[in-house]
Design an enzyme around this catalytic site. Structure first.
Site, PDB file in Angstrom:
ATOM      1  N   LYS A 291      12.702   6.552  -7.615  1.00 36.56           N
ATOM      2  CA  LYS A 291      13.153   5.782  -6.445  1.00 36.56           C
ATOM      3  C   LYS A 291      14.454   5.047  -6.744  1.00 36.56           C
ATOM      4  O   LYS A 291      15.393   5.100  -5.966  1.00 36.56           O
ATOM      5  CB  LYS A 291      12.070   4.755  -6.042  1.00 36.56           C
ATOM      6  CG  LYS A 291      10.716   5.377  -5.729  1.00 36.56           C
ATOM      7  CD  LYS A 291       9.714   4.323  -5.253  1.00 36.56           C
ATOM      8  CE  LYS A 291       9.347   3.266  -6.293  1.00 36.56           C
ATOM      9  NZ  LYS A 291       8.489   3.756  -7.396  1.00 36.56           N
TER      10      LYS A 291
ATOM     11  N   ARG B 178      -0.119   0.263 -13.789  1.00 37.21           N
ATOM     12  CA  ARG B 178       0.790   0.441 -12.652  1.00 37.21           C
ATOM     13  C   ARG B 178       0.402   1.662 -11.821  1.00 37.21           C
ATOM     14  O   ARG B 178       0.467   1.632 -10.593  1.00 37.21           O
ATOM     15  CB  ARG B 178       2.232   0.588 -13.143  1.00 37.21           C
ATOM     16  CG  ARG B 178       2.855  -0.762 -13.517  1.00 37.21           C
ATOM     17  CD  ARG B 178       3.945  -0.632 -14.555  1.00 37.21           C
ATOM     18  NE  ARG B 178       5.132   0.055 -14.073  1.00 37.21           N
ATOM     19  CZ  ARG B 178       6.051   0.585 -14.875  1.00 37.21           C
ATOM     20  NH1 ARG B 178       5.905   0.532 -16.196  1.00 37.21           N
ATOM     21  NH2 ARG B 178       7.093   1.192 -14.373  1.00 37.21           N
TER      22      ARG B 178
ATOM     23  N   ARG C 204       4.337  -2.338  -0.979  1.00 38.07           N
ATOM     24  CA  ARG C 204       3.394  -1.754  -1.934  1.00 38.07           C
ATOM     25  C   ARG C 204       1.958  -1.980  -1.521  1.00 38.07           C
ATOM     26  O   ARG C 204       1.054  -1.539  -2.224  1.00 38.07           O
ATOM     27  CB  ARG C 204       3.602  -2.408  -3.286  1.00 38.07           C
ATOM     28  CG  ARG C 204       4.365  -1.577  -4.318  1.00 38.07           C
ATOM     29  CD  ARG C 204       4.496  -2.457  -5.546  1.00 38.07           C
ATOM     30  NE  ARG C 204       4.774  -1.761  -6.764  1.00 38.07           N
ATOM     31  CZ  ARG C 204       5.994  -1.508  -7.247  1.00 38.07           C
ATOM     32  NH1 ARG C 204       7.055  -1.810  -6.536  1.00 38.07           N
ATOM     33  NH2 ARG C 204       6.137  -0.939  -8.415  1.00 38.07           N
TER      34      ARG C 204
END
Ligand code: ADP
Ligand code: ZN
Length: 213
Positions: A13, A171, A87
Site C-alpha cells: 500500500k 498484525r 482498519r
C-alpha cells in the site's frame, strides 16, 4: 478523487501510495506514518501508542479518527489516498461521515491481494530510507551498493520495530479479524476493486492506474 488502499501489512500500500503522490499529485494519508511521527516527536499520544504498535495490535479508533479528521480539513491536491485507514468498521463509518461533512466522497476502494507467505517474506526483508521514506527490500529491491538512497542520496536506513515475525503474526491476525470485514462493507457499497498485489511494482501500479482512469 479519493481512494482507499486496502490490504494486509506488506501488501504494498505504502509503495503504491508514494507513486500516486508523485505521478498524480494526490495526498497520502497513512495513519501508520502519522502514529510513527507522533511516537518519534515524543508527544503524549505517541508514547501511549508506541507499545501497542510494537506488539502489532491496533490503536484505538478514537485516536486514528482524530488524526484523519485534522488532515481532511487540509488541501487534498488531486485527492486523498487513505493508506492503512480505515482498519475497522467503526473507522469506515467515521470516514464516510467525515467525507460527507467536507462535501467529498470515495471513488474506489482498491483491495491489494497477496499470499500470506509473501507478506512474511516482504516484511521481514523491509527497510526504509531515513530521509525520504523510500522502501527497500533485501531480496527484491536492495539498497544500492554505494549505500546511498536512489531517490534522495540519504545514507541512513531503518527497520520498523514491528517488522519482526511475532508482531507480524499479530498484525496479520488483526487484519483478518478487524479489517477484512471492510471488504464486504465496501463491496456492498459498490466501491470495491481488486488488484493483484503479487506482481512487480510497475505491474501493480499499472493495474491501479487502470482502475483510476
Ligand atoms: P502495516 O500496514 O505494514 O501493518 P502501518 O504503518 O499501516 O503498517 O501501521 C502500523 C501500526 O500502526 C499498526 O500495526 C497499528 O498498530 C497502527 N495503526 C496504523 N493505522 C491504524 C488504524 N487505522 N487503526 C488502528 N491502528 C492503526
Ligand atoms: Zn531517500
Amino acid at each position: 478523487m479519493n481512494i482507499i488502499l486496502l490490504g494486509p501489512p506488506g501488501a504494498g500500500k505504502g509503495t503504491q501510495a508514494r507513486r500516486l503522490v508523485e505521478e498524480r499529485g494526490m495526498v497520502q494519508l497513512s495513519t501508520g506514518d502519522m502514529l510513527r511521527e507522533a511516537k518519534e516527536s515524543g508527544t503524549e499520544m505517541g508514547k501511549r501508542v508506541a507499545e501497542v504498535m510494537a506488539r502489532g495490535e491496533l490503536v484505538t479508533d478514537e485516536i486514528v479518527i482524530g488524526l484523519i479528521r485534522e488532515k481532511l480539513e487540509g488541501d487534498n491536491g488531486g485527492g486523498f489516498i487513505f493508506d492503512g485507514f480505515p482498519r475497522t468498521l467503526a473507522q469506515a463509518d467515521a470516514l464516510g461521515a467525515l467525507l460527507e461533512e467536507e462535501g467529498q466522497d470515495l471513488s474506489a476502494v482498491i483491495q491489494m491481494k497477496v499470499d500470506d507467505d509473501v507478506l512474511v517474506e516482504r516484511i521481514t526483508a523491509r527497510s526504509t530510507c531515513g530521509s525520504c521514506g523510500e522502501v527497500y527490500n533485501d531480496i527484491t529491491k536492495p539498497i544500492p551498493a554505494d549505500g546511498r538512497c536512489s531517490t534522495c542520496g540519504g545514507t541512513e536506513f531503518k527497520r520498523r520495530p514491528d517488522d519482526n515475525e511475532e508482531s507480524l503474526r499479530t498484525r496479520l491476525m488483526a487484519y483478518y479479524k478487524q479489517t477484512s470485514p471492510l471488504i464486504g462493507y465496501y463491496h456492498a457499497k459498490g466501491l470495491l476493486r481488486n488488484v493483484d498485489g503479487l506482481g512487480e511494482i510497475e505491474d501493480v501500479a499499472a493495474e491501479i492506474a487502470a482502475v483510476l482512469d
